[in-house]
Write a protein that holds these residues in place. Structure first.
Motif, PDB file in Angstrom:
ATOM      1  N   ASP A   3       0.819  -1.204   0.000  1.00  0.00           N
ATOM      2  CA  ASP A   3       0.000   0.000   0.000  1.00  0.00           C
ATOM      3  C   ASP A   3       0.862   1.267   0.000  1.00  0.00           C
ATOM      4  O   ASP A   3       0.432   2.321   0.431  1.00  0.00           O
ATOM      5  CB  ASP A   3      -0.936  -0.008   1.211  1.00  0.00           C
ATOM      6  CG  ASP A   3      -0.163  -0.144   2.507  1.00  0.00           C
ATOM      7  OD1 ASP A   3       1.081  -0.276   2.431  1.00  0.00           O
ATOM      8  OD2 ASP A   3      -0.794  -0.114   3.572  1.00  0.00           O
ATOM      9  N   ASP A   4       2.099   1.135  -0.459  1.00  0.00           N
ATOM     10  CA  ASP A   4       2.970   2.310  -0.514  1.00  0.00           C
ATOM     11  C   ASP A   4       2.422   3.309  -1.535  1.00  0.00           C
ATOM     12  O   ASP A   4       1.656   2.960  -2.418  1.00  0.00           O
ATOM     13  CB  ASP A   4       4.385   1.893  -0.939  1.00  0.00           C
ATOM     14  CG  ASP A   4       4.985   0.925   0.048  1.00  0.00           C
ATOM     15  OD1 ASP A   4       4.378   0.713   1.097  1.00  0.00           O
ATOM     16  OD2 ASP A   4       6.055   0.369  -0.248  1.00  0.00           O
ATOM     17  N   GLN A   5       2.869   4.543  -1.359  1.00  0.00           N
ATOM     18  CA  GLN A   5       2.466   5.544  -2.349  1.00  0.00           C
ATOM     19  C   GLN A   5       3.400   5.422  -3.546  1.00  0.00           C
ATOM     20  O   GLN A   5       4.478   6.009  -3.576  1.00  0.00           O
ATOM     21  CB  GLN A   5       2.529   6.941  -1.728  1.00  0.00           C
ATOM     22  CG  GLN A   5       1.501   7.114  -0.607  1.00  0.00           C
ATOM     23  CD  GLN A   5       1.565   8.479   0.022  1.00  0.00           C
ATOM     24  OE1 GLN A   5       2.540   9.210  -0.138  1.00  0.00           O
ATOM     25  NE2 GLN A   5       0.526   8.849   0.739  1.00  0.00           N
ATOM     26  N   LEU A   6       2.965   4.665  -4.510  1.00  0.00           N
ATOM     27  CA  LEU A   6       3.798   4.394  -5.676  1.00  0.00           C
ATOM     28  C   LEU A   6       3.216   5.083  -6.901  1.00  0.00           C
ATOM     29  O   LEU A   6       1.991   5.178  -7.054  1.00  0.00           O
ATOM     30  CB  LEU A   6       3.867   2.887  -5.934  1.00  0.00           C
ATOM     31  CG  LEU A   6       4.452   2.020  -4.812  1.00  0.00           C
ATOM     32  CD1 LEU A   6       4.283   0.549  -5.135  1.00  0.00           C
ATOM     33  CD2 LEU A   6       5.916   2.352  -4.576  1.00  0.00           C
ATOM     34  N   PRO A   8       2.386   5.188 -10.935  1.00  0.00           N
ATOM     35  CA  PRO A   8       1.940   4.083 -11.806  1.00  0.00           C
ATOM     36  C   PRO A   8       3.110   3.259 -12.340  1.00  0.00           C
ATOM     37  O   PRO A   8       3.029   2.031 -12.421  1.00  0.00           O
ATOM     38  CB  PRO A   8       1.213   4.809 -12.935  1.00  0.00           C
ATOM     39  CG  PRO A   8       0.757   6.088 -12.330  1.00  0.00           C
ATOM     40  CD  PRO A   8       1.794   6.469 -11.324  1.00  0.00           C
ATOM     41  N   GLU A  10       6.050   2.864 -10.932  1.00  0.00           N
ATOM     42  CA  GLU A  10       6.616   2.065  -9.838  1.00  0.00           C
ATOM     43  C   GLU A  10       5.713   0.872  -9.518  1.00  0.00           C
ATOM     44  O   GLU A  10       6.193  -0.238  -9.282  1.00  0.00           O
ATOM     45  CB  GLU A  10       6.782   2.938  -8.594  1.00  0.00           C
ATOM     46  CG  GLU A  10       7.923   3.944  -8.696  1.00  0.00           C
ATOM     47  CD  GLU A  10       7.992   4.858  -7.490  1.00  0.00           C
ATOM     48  OE1 GLU A  10       9.078   5.383  -7.216  1.00  0.00           O
ATOM     49  OE2 GLU A  10       6.950   5.065  -6.821  1.00  0.00           O
ATOM     50  N   ARG A  11       4.417   1.134  -9.521  1.00  0.00           N
ATOM     51  CA  ARG A  11       3.480   0.049  -9.225  1.00  0.00           C
ATOM     52  C   ARG A  11       3.607  -1.070 -10.264  1.00  0.00           C
ATOM     53  O   ARG A  11       3.579  -2.254  -9.923  1.00  0.00           O
ATOM     54  CB  ARG A  11       2.050   0.600  -9.190  1.00  0.00           C
ATOM     55  CG  ARG A  11       1.020  -0.384  -8.654  1.00  0.00           C
ATOM     56  CD  ARG A  11      -0.288   0.311  -8.339  1.00  0.00           C
ATOM     57  NE  ARG A  11      -0.154   1.287  -7.275  1.00  0.00           N
ATOM     58  CZ  ARG A  11      -0.118   0.981  -5.977  1.00  0.00           C
ATOM     59  NH1 ARG A  11      -0.210  -0.277  -5.598  1.00  0.00           N
ATOM     60  NH2 ARG A  11       0.005   1.924  -5.070  1.00  0.00           N
ATOM     61  N   GLN A  12       3.774  -0.662 -11.518  1.00  0.00           N
ATOM     62  CA  GLN A  12       3.924  -1.652 -12.588  1.00  0.00           C
ATOM     63  C   GLN A  12       5.188  -2.497 -12.362  1.00  0.00           C
ATOM     64  O   GLN A  12       5.178  -3.714 -12.542  1.00  0.00           O
ATOM     65  CB  GLN A  12       4.002  -0.920 -13.926  1.00  0.00           C
ATOM     66  CG  GLN A  12       3.780  -1.813 -15.122  1.00  0.00           C
ATOM     67  CD  GLN A  12       3.773  -1.003 -16.423  1.00  0.00           C
ATOM     68  OE1 GLN A  12       4.032   0.200 -16.425  1.00  0.00           O
ATOM     69  NE2 GLN A  12       3.474  -1.669 -17.514  1.00  0.00           N
ATOM     70  N   VAL A  14       6.688  -3.027  -9.487  1.00  0.00           N
ATOM     71  CA  VAL A  14       6.494  -3.893  -8.319  1.00  0.00           C
ATOM     72  C   VAL A  14       5.684  -5.121  -8.707  1.00  0.00           C
ATOM     73  O   VAL A  14       5.999  -6.250  -8.293  1.00  0.00           O
ATOM     74  CB  VAL A  14       5.787  -3.109  -7.188  1.00  0.00           C
ATOM     75  CG1 VAL A  14       5.316  -4.059  -6.082  1.00  0.00           C
ATOM     76  CG2 VAL A  14       6.729  -2.065  -6.606  1.00  0.00           C
ATOM     77  N   GLN A  15       4.667  -4.909  -9.519  1.00  0.00           N
ATOM     78  CA  GLN A  15       3.867  -6.056  -9.972  1.00  0.00           C
ATOM     79  C   GLN A  15       4.729  -7.031 -10.776  1.00  0.00           C
ATOM     80  O   GLN A  15       4.576  -8.249 -10.688  1.00  0.00           O
ATOM     81  CB  GLN A  15       2.677  -5.572 -10.811  1.00  0.00           C
ATOM     82  CG  GLN A  15       1.589  -4.928  -9.954  1.00  0.00           C
ATOM     83  CD  GLN A  15       0.529  -4.219 -10.768  1.00  0.00           C
ATOM     84  OE1 GLN A  15       0.658  -4.059 -11.977  1.00  0.00           O
ATOM     85  NE2 GLN A  15      -0.524  -3.759 -10.093  1.00  0.00           N
TER      86      GLN A  15
END
Lengths: 352, 192
Positions: A3-6, A8, A10-12, A14-15
């Protein structure tokens, strides 16, 4: 879920990381490690401490007819011996007042003479009550400053071996790669030998800024142990220093120290010059600069650490937080003052 | 931070000599420790050796372990991280192909296995090219899903510092991924 403030992007990323299948520990290796651990665990138990009954059914009380018969035989034999001894030694036991046994021996002998029958049976079947026979003098004394590894093998009173000085220098260099020839990378004129299979060789190019940790050998080549590529955008933990050098001072010329053949330049008024001596073991952080005398390491931080000597197999390490500490082979890893209740690292000698 | 259910009790039982409790602690944490170590070293056998050493040190240290509210796994990861540092300092040569040795010992579908291994290889190469702090942070946070507060204990940094570092680490990882993909793509082209 993270639930970090990532962003888009960064989120990609991490996924992508989380989608990669994790390496698995094979079943055979898993069991081997478990058995090794449990074997070690049994060795760590103090004498007299029972092992887990659930895991050790062989210590359960006998229930088969054979075991019952064996117990009866033991009881009968024990009873006969005790009756015989009791008859012949009765007068001596009452009249004698010249004990020769040590306190440890008295602990064992007294119960078998005073209450023979009830004691014999459980001793023979449970196999646990033999432990008082072990003299307390063989119980290792655990002190807070000793790593458990050492404590297990050192009887109480055994002095911790005093380390001796090593002459090998641990070097940390951060800087731009000026050339790459096969598995030899050059930074600041230093040749750094990297293992031919090291993945970093597939990634780095001339001009990249890399960080190398290794040992400076007698021929001046750094044998790399850790090589990492420093991203351009990442500021160093201490942006003022790019080079770390730990080693003994070989010579002092004015404000120049020679540490493993490298000229280390201090400010002329640096107070450390008042105390440093040839042979002092120093930990230096600084930057390489070119001068008339060649390449010198201009000091940003320097500390004398030779009030703690270390044996061969030990080395001084300054971590990313700037904390210096010693590591030694076979002495446990030193958790330092970790606030986790272990306190395992004090014996390493905190040199920071 | 609180202990996972029953862990405190398991630790107490282990400290009193219960092998069953030690086994349960081992089963609870061994996979995570192995994964973390595996990404940080070159060969599977080294990862197994270091994982084994982590748990040897766990049982050696259990007698003096005191629960101060930090999960046991934080202690284990810290031991693992220190062992990895030691491993690289003791070794002057690095050898063995990263992760490729696992291909031979996997019993899944060969095509799926190859794709999976290649993804692992790319991640492994990209992560291994990062500074050690970045490697630790990314693996502990995004592979092991540990909270920042726990990682802070393991890495001896503040949680705030780690959050700031995380952005830099992800940016660096993205860059390394690009480089790895470019290099591996080029190698495949050369092979054809």
């Amino acid at each position: 879920m993270i639930d970090d403030q990532l962003s888009p992007e960064e989120r990609q990323l991490v996924q992508k990381i989380q989608a990669v299948a994790k390496p698995k520990l094979e079943a055979t290796a898993r069991e081997t490690i478990r058995q090794s651990m449990l074997s070690e665990f049994r060795g760590t138990l103090p004498p007299g401490q029972p092992h887990a009954p659930r895991m050790r059914p062989r210590f359960s009380f006998p229930t088969t007819p054979i075991w019952v018969a064996a117990a009866v035989v033991v009881l009968v034999v024990g009873l006969l011996i005790v009756i015989q001894n009791g008859t012949s030694n009765h007068a001596a036991l009452e009249g004698s007042s010249t004990p020769t046994a040590t306190p440890e021996q008295q602990i064992v002998v007294a119960p078998t003479q005073t209450a023979p029958v009830p004691v014999v049976a459980p001793t023979a079947t449970e196999g646990v009550t033999i432990t008082p026979l072990v003299s307390p003098e063989f119980i290792p004394s655990l002190t807070r400053t000793l790593p458990p590894t050492t404590a297990q093998v050192a009887p109480s009173g055994t002095p911790v071996p005093l380390p001796t000085l090593t002459t090998e220098s641990v070097v940390t260099i951060e800087g731009p790669v000026t050339s790459i020839t096969d598995n030899v990378v050059t930074i600041y004129g230093f040749q750094i030998e990297v293992a031919p299979q090291h993945p970093i060789l597939q990634i780095i190019d001339v001009g990249d800024v890399v960080r190398v940790e290794g040992v400076l050998d007698s021929s001046g080549v750094v044998l790399a142990a850790v090589v990492s590529n420093l991203p351009d955008a990442a500021p160093a933990a201490d942006s003022r220093a790019t080079v770390g050098l730990d080693g003994p001072v070989e010579a002092i010329n004015g404000n120049i120290l020679i540490v493993n053949g490298i000229s280390v330049q201090l400010a002329p008024n640096d107070p450390l010059l008042q105390t440093v001596l040839p042979g002092s073991f120093v930990s230096v952080q600084g930057n390489f600069e070119t001068s008339n005398a060649g390449i010198v390491l201009v000091v940003v931080n320097i500390a004398i650490v030779n009030n703690i000597s270390v044996e061969s197999g030990c080395w001084y390490h300054v971590d990313a937080m700037g904390m210096g500490h010693w590591h030694c082979d076979g002495m446990g890893m030193g958790m330092g003052n970790d606030g986790m209740g272990m306190g395992m690292g004090d014996a390493m000698g905190m040199g920071g | 931070m609180q202990q996972p259910p029953n862990e405190r009790e398991l630790i107490t039982q282990a400290q009193s000599g219960d092998e069953g409790a030690v086994s349960l602690l081992y089963e609870t944490h061994v996979d995570a420790i192995f994964e973390y170590v595996r990404y940080r070293v070159d060969s599977k056998s080294t990862a197994e050796d270091l994982t084994s050493e982590v748990f040897l040190r766990m049982v050696r240290g259990l007698a003096t372990y005191r629960d101060q509210g930090t999960p046991l796994r934080a202690w284990l990861f810290r031991i693992a991280a220190n062992l990895i540092i030691d491993h690289y300092r003791q070794r002057k040569k690095v050898s063995a192909g990263p992760l490729l040795d696992e291909l031979a010992s996997d019993d899944t579908d060969p095509i799926e296995r190859l794709a999976r291994s290649e993804d692992q290889l790319r991640l492994h190469l990209a992560i291994r090219a990062l500074p050690e702090d970045y490697q630790d942070l990314l693996l502990l946070r995004f592979v092991e899903n540990l909270p920042h507060t726990e990682i802070a204990t393991i890495m001896n940094k503040s949680a705030d510092a780690l959050r700031a570092m995380q952005h830099r680490a992800l940016k660096a990882l993205a860059k390394q991924f690009e480089r790895v993909n470019a290099n591996l793509g080029q190698q495949k082209g050369d092979e054809k």
